[in-house]
Design a protein around this motif. Sequence first.
Motif, PDB file in Angstrom:
ATOM      1  N   VAL A   1       0.837  -1.200   0.000  1.00 31.07           N
ATOM      2  CA  VAL A   1       0.000   0.000   0.000  1.00 31.07           C
ATOM      3  C   VAL A   1       0.873   1.251   0.000  1.00 31.07           C
ATOM      4  O   VAL A   1       0.592   2.220  -0.698  1.00 31.07           O
ATOM      5  CB  VAL A   1      -0.968  -0.026   1.205  1.00 31.07           C
ATOM      6  N   HIS A   2       1.983   1.206   0.756  1.00 33.67           N
ATOM      7  CA  HIS A   2       2.896   2.349   0.751  1.00 33.67           C
ATOM      8  C   HIS A   2       3.437   2.613  -0.647  1.00 33.67           C
ATOM      9  O   HIS A   2       3.492   3.749  -1.090  1.00 33.67           O
ATOM     10  CB  HIS A   2       4.050   2.101   1.737  1.00 33.67           C
ATOM     11  N   GLU A   3       3.813   1.542  -1.332  1.00 32.02           N
ATOM     12  CA  GLU A   3       4.295   1.681  -2.711  1.00 32.02           C
ATOM     13  C   GLU A   3       3.241   2.330  -3.597  1.00 32.02           C
ATOM     14  O   GLU A   3       3.525   3.266  -4.345  1.00 32.02           O
ATOM     15  CB  GLU A   3       4.614   0.300  -3.302  1.00 32.02           C
ATOM     16  N   GLN A   4       2.019   1.802  -3.488  1.00 29.42           N
ATOM     17  CA  GLN A   4       0.942   2.322  -4.333  1.00 29.42           C
ATOM     18  C   GLN A   4       0.709   3.809  -4.080  1.00 29.42           C
ATOM     19  O   GLN A   4       0.498   4.575  -5.016  1.00 29.42           O
ATOM     20  CB  GLN A   4      -0.350   1.534  -4.088  1.00 29.42           C
ATOM     21  N   VAL A   5       0.761   4.179  -2.803  1.00 27.15           N
ATOM     22  CA  VAL A   5       0.521   5.582  -2.467  1.00 27.15           C
ATOM     23  C   VAL A   5       1.661   6.447  -3.007  1.00 27.15           C
ATOM     24  O   VAL A   5       1.438   7.507  -3.582  1.00 27.15           O
ATOM     25  CB  VAL A   5       0.353   5.754  -0.945  1.00 27.15           C
ATOM     26  N   ARG A   6       2.889   5.961  -2.849  1.00 33.28           N
ATOM     27  CA  ARG A   6       4.029   6.716  -3.382  1.00 33.28           C
ATOM     28  C   ARG A   6       3.905   6.919  -4.889  1.00 33.28           C
ATOM     29  O   ARG A   6       4.257   7.966  -5.422  1.00 33.28           O
ATOM     30  CB  ARG A   6       5.340   5.996  -3.048  1.00 33.28           C
ATOM     31  N   ASP A   7       3.393   5.889  -5.571  1.00 36.58           N
ATOM     32  CA  ASP A   7       3.223   6.003  -7.027  1.00 36.58           C
ATOM     33  C   ASP A   7       2.105   6.969  -7.405  1.00 36.58           C
ATOM     34  O   ASP A   7       2.161   7.641  -8.430  1.00 36.58           O
ATOM     35  CB  ASP A   7       2.916   4.626  -7.638  1.00 36.58           C
ATOM     36  N   ALA A   8       1.065   7.002  -6.563  1.00 33.64           N
ATOM     37  CA  ALA A   8      -0.131   7.754  -6.935  1.00 33.64           C
ATOM     38  C   ALA A   8      -0.030   9.227  -6.550  1.00 33.64           C
ATOM     39  O   ALA A   8      -0.629  10.080  -7.197  1.00 33.64           O
ATOM     40  CB  ALA A   8      -1.367   7.129  -6.298  1.00 33.64           C
ATOM     41  N   VAL A   9       0.707   9.517  -5.484  1.00 31.14           N
ATOM     42  CA  VAL A   9       0.734  10.889  -4.984  1.00 31.14           C
ATOM     43  C   VAL A   9       1.945  11.632  -5.527  1.00 31.14           C
ATOM     44  O   VAL A   9       3.080  11.202  -5.354  1.00 31.14           O
ATOM     45  CB  VAL A   9       0.755  10.900  -3.435  1.00 31.14           C
ATOM     46  N   ARG A  10       1.678  12.721  -6.207  1.00 28.52           N
ATOM     47  CA  ARG A  10       2.772  13.495  -6.803  1.00 28.52           C
ATOM     48  C   ARG A  10       3.299  14.549  -5.829  1.00 28.52           C
ATOM     49  O   ARG A  10       4.447  14.947  -5.909  1.00 28.52           O
ATOM     50  CB  ARG A  10       2.286  14.169  -8.091  1.00 28.52           C
ATOM     51  N   ASP A  11       2.411  14.977  -4.938  1.00 25.48           N
ATOM     52  CA  ASP A  11       2.733  16.080  -4.040  1.00 25.48           C
ATOM     53  C   ASP A  11       3.655  15.617  -2.903  1.00 25.48           C
ATOM     54  O   ASP A  11       3.249  14.843  -2.038  1.00 25.48           O
ATOM     55  CB  ASP A  11       1.413  16.642  -3.474  1.00 25.48           C
ATOM     56  N   ALA A  12       4.888  16.106  -2.892  1.00 22.24           N
ATOM     57  CA  ALA A  12       5.865  15.655  -1.895  1.00 22.24           C
ATOM     58  C   ALA A  12       5.437  16.024  -0.473  1.00 22.24           C
ATOM     59  O   ALA A  12       5.693  15.289   0.472  1.00 22.24           O
ATOM     60  CB  ALA A  12       7.233  16.246  -2.204  1.00 22.24           C
ATOM     61  N   ALA A  13       4.770  17.175  -0.348  1.00 20.13           N
ATOM     62  CA  ALA A  13       4.361  17.627   0.980  1.00 20.13           C
ATOM     63  C   ALA A  13       3.340  16.659   1.588  1.00 20.13           C
ATOM     64  O   ALA A  13       3.384  16.351   2.781  1.00 20.13           O
ATOM     65  CB  ALA A  13       3.763  19.028   0.887  1.00 20.13           C
ATOM     66  N   VAL A  14       2.417  16.173   0.743  1.00 19.24           N
ATOM     67  CA  VAL A  14       1.402  15.233   1.222  1.00 19.24           C
ATOM     68  C   VAL A  14       2.067  13.933   1.679  1.00 19.24           C
ATOM     69  O   VAL A  14       1.777  13.410   2.763  1.00 19.24           O
ATOM     70  CB  VAL A  14       0.356  14.948   0.116  1.00 19.24           C
TER      71      VAL A  14
ATOM     72  N   GLU B   1       4.027  10.151   5.888  1.00 15.34           N
ATOM     73  CA  GLU B   1       5.149   9.486   6.556  1.00 15.34           C
ATOM     74  C   GLU B   1       5.241   9.930   8.016  1.00 15.34           C
ATOM     75  O   GLU B   1       5.490   9.132   8.914  1.00 15.34           O
ATOM     76  CB  GLU B   1       6.470   9.790   5.840  1.00 15.34           C
ATOM     77  N   GLN B   2       5.019  11.240   8.203  1.00 16.66           N
ATOM     78  CA  GLN B   2       5.059  11.815   9.547  1.00 16.66           C
ATOM     79  C   GLN B   2       4.038  11.130  10.454  1.00 16.66           C
ATOM     80  O   GLN B   2       4.357  10.700  11.558  1.00 16.66           O
ATOM     81  CB  GLN B   2       4.717  13.315   9.437  1.00 16.66           C
ATOM     82  N   ALA B   3       2.811  11.015   9.956  1.00  9.18           N
ATOM     83  CA  ALA B   3       1.735  10.417  10.742  1.00  9.18           C
ATOM     84  C   ALA B   3       2.073   8.971  11.092  1.00  9.18           C
ATOM     85  O   ALA B   3       1.882   8.528  12.236  1.00  9.18           O
ATOM     86  CB  ALA B   3       0.421  10.488   9.966  1.00  9.18           C
ATOM     87  N   VAL B   4       2.599   8.248  10.104  1.00  4.90           N
ATOM     88  CA  VAL B   4       2.913   6.840  10.326  1.00  4.90           C
ATOM     89  C   VAL B   4       4.011   6.684  11.359  1.00  4.90           C
ATOM     90  O   VAL B   4       3.889   5.903  12.313  1.00  4.90           O
ATOM     91  CB  VAL B   4       3.329   6.162   8.993  1.00  4.90           C
ATOM     92  N   SER B   5       5.085   7.466  11.201  1.00  4.79           N
ATOM     93  CA  SER B   5       6.202   7.259  12.122  1.00  4.79           C
ATOM     94  C   SER B   5       5.906   7.789  13.514  1.00  4.79           C
ATOM     95  O   SER B   5       6.383   7.223  14.498  1.00  4.79           O
ATOM     96  CB  SER B   5       7.494   7.858  11.555  1.00  4.79           C
ATOM     97  N   SER B   6       5.092   8.836  13.609  1.00  4.23           N
ATOM     98  CA  SER B   6       4.822   9.344  14.959  1.00  4.23           C
ATOM     99  C   SER B   6       3.927   8.364  15.732  1.00  4.23           C
ATOM    100  O   SER B   6       4.104   8.165  16.924  1.00  4.23           O
ATOM    101  CB  SER B   6       4.209  10.745  14.909  1.00  4.23           C
TER     102      SER B   6
END
Lengths: 740, 81
Positions: A226-239, A244-249
């Motif tokens: 799912v992480h891979e898919q999201v990385r592929d789908a989302v172009r916006d680096a800030a998003v 990533e922030q939410a996951v790691s925190s």
Amino acid sequence: MADSAGARNPERIEIALAGNPNAGKTTLFNRLTGANQHVGNYPGVTVEKKEGLCSFDGVTVSVVDLPGTYSLTAYSEEEVVARDYLVRNRPQAVVNIVDASNLERNLYLTCQLLELGLPVVLALNMIDVARDRGIEVNVEKLGRILGVRVVPLVARRGEGVREVLAAAVAEARDPSPPRSRPVSYGDDLDRAILNLAGLVEEKGILAGTYPPAWLAMKLLEGDKRVHEQVRDAVRDAAVLETIEQAVSSLAAHLSATLDSTPEAVIADHRYGFVRSVVRQGVMVRLSDEDRIYASDRIDRVVTHRVAGPVIMLAILFALYQFTFTWSEAPVAWLGAGFDWLAETAGDLLPDGHLRSLLVSGIIRGVGGVFGFVPIIMFMFFGIAILEDSGYLARVAFMMDRVFRTFGLHGSSVMSFIISGGIAGGCAVPGVLATRTLRSPRERMATLLTTPFMNCGAKMPVLALLISAFFTTGKARMMLFLTMISWAGALLVARLLRSTILKGLPTPFVMELPPYRVPTLRGLLLHTWERTRDYLRKAGSVILAASILIWATMTFPSLPAAEKMAFAEKRQAVMAAAGIGDAAQEALPAAVREEIARINAEEGEAALEYSIAGRVGRALERLSRLSGFDWRTNIALMGGVAAKEIIISTLGTAYSLGELNAGEDQPLAEALKNSPGWNRVSAFSLILFVMFYSPCLATVACIIRESGSWRWGAFAMGFNTLFAFLLSCLVYQAGMFLGLG
Amino acid sequence: MSARKILLRNMARDQAGTVSAVKVGGDLGLRIREMGIVPGARIKVQGRAPLYDPVAVKVMGAVVSLRNNEADYIEVEVEDG
């Protein structure tokens, strides 16, 4: 509009079957679709895709049998395949087969199906077994709490199958969206999911593919795919950064407060949910949980420290006996059939390349494949019994400690046995059987070493050499060779696992399914599926390979002058006996024999003159180190196409004409009397045949299963080199010690 | 009746208890959990392979096998009889 169109066109509904392994999914699938099945593969992976059709109430129902899984994480190929299918195809109903005697564990998957918001129908299978075990399930209550249709089922006996289908069709027609059951994963996670789902929904990440809350949960769970898919789908680096922030925190918070990980907390809460469902009076246990069931009692004996291994050997030996005794007659019939076909074709066609291609190339080659079908079918039938009864899992359980030492897995044992681990299997299905292995590394190591087993096609070669050169009992020698093949396979596996396939062992966490009496229907289906695999894969390759081999052994043909010389010899024989060349049928026996001898000599000369002969000669300098002459070299080259070819080629090379299987006595005599042969060179050849390149059919399967032609090339090159070094060593040492 | 926590590896055959912790994450942790070995689940050692490894346990009505080094992550609260 849509409704009236639906009324005119025959309605078609797509449903999927999901469930734990051993929950009876395949049994239900077979009951639903009967012979109306189609087996294919999911794109890009080796997981089998089974589809079938059935009809209900004038509706055509297309049923897809998803691979059996315990979960919908990205742990294995099967789980990913099942999940992707459910998400992408959105079947109109998902029939979740649940083992009623093991309700809690099975509902764990159900919980995940509901998380995905799928239209689930629960098929509560094996209620009879559950009842025997003193477990009563309140069907109506379970359905009410989960908000799904629940149907009791005894798939083995076909009870409740129509009702399951009816419920699935009703679910598919139900216009109201499935009630998604929000499971609480605890305050921390619930809050994190809610926040992240808000972001996912706002940004429309993978919208339409996954429900936002599910995607958020999977991201927090650290699901790689799912992480891979999201990385592929989302172009916006800030998003991406925010995610990533939410996951790691969250991970850091859980680690600090609970000393746990998000995926563990989620799993524990799913079970918490399941337990809460079950405890609301859904399941009543009328007997002690620790009661010893029949299955447990069998295990006490069958996996006993001393009795276990003894019983295992006895069962494997029985399988071997069964396979070879029962298949003897059909093998002989098939052999006779192909001989007749070859003879008829030989009589009908004029002498020449066409006849030679058809008889020596095609019929012999295809006959080689089909000749083994009875053995393979009986073998598969026997293995299906072991598998369906649950015994094979015990073999893996008992053997794991040994296999792990060599970098393999307890389940590798199955591939080795099918490939000829008890002598006489076939590496093609053996390679296919590695599919049950989950770790890519252990799987590759098994894939590459399983062709070392003494398959049914190597057996006649070994038997010939033993009978010609060794006075020791054939059975004892065969046992010895079987042990050598195991030792070789295990040691090479160890070598591969500590070099090119380095890595940690995969978990052995697996279920030992309860013992069951297999159904005949299931056994026959299993047998048929595997045999078909063998025929399809081996058949096409062997046909092409036999034509190729035939060509290299035929061309270039003898120069006209030499052909003439043989023709003159024949005429001289006839003339000496005072016969004109037209009256062939009336030849006296002595003359006929003499002519056959000349024909065989011509065959040898032609073989030596052909491409194969020249390569064999060229390799002689090298192969002498192992004690092989050019004749053996040609036979071994033929053996790469199919080991069956070795004996017939040796026959031609030794001027015996073409030999059929079982007529190798003259060849044994010829070898014994040849000056280049002795016990040491024979043993060296035995070792070489055991370990060198797998046959082309096996190589084709290795390429398919490993996904790369490189592994196929590796298997051919590495095994041949290994075999050569081994036979060299043995030959040189044996000759030095004067054992020849 | 006193309860104490021991590792699954050290449990004797036929000994039963309640899983109190699964101290591993990642694939192995998930796999162990999805087979039903989660905190709060009742677990009983069913037997061991001839070479004493792997171990077979009964949990949630099913028999699950795991290697000893995998069982080391599983802590079980057993009752002293």
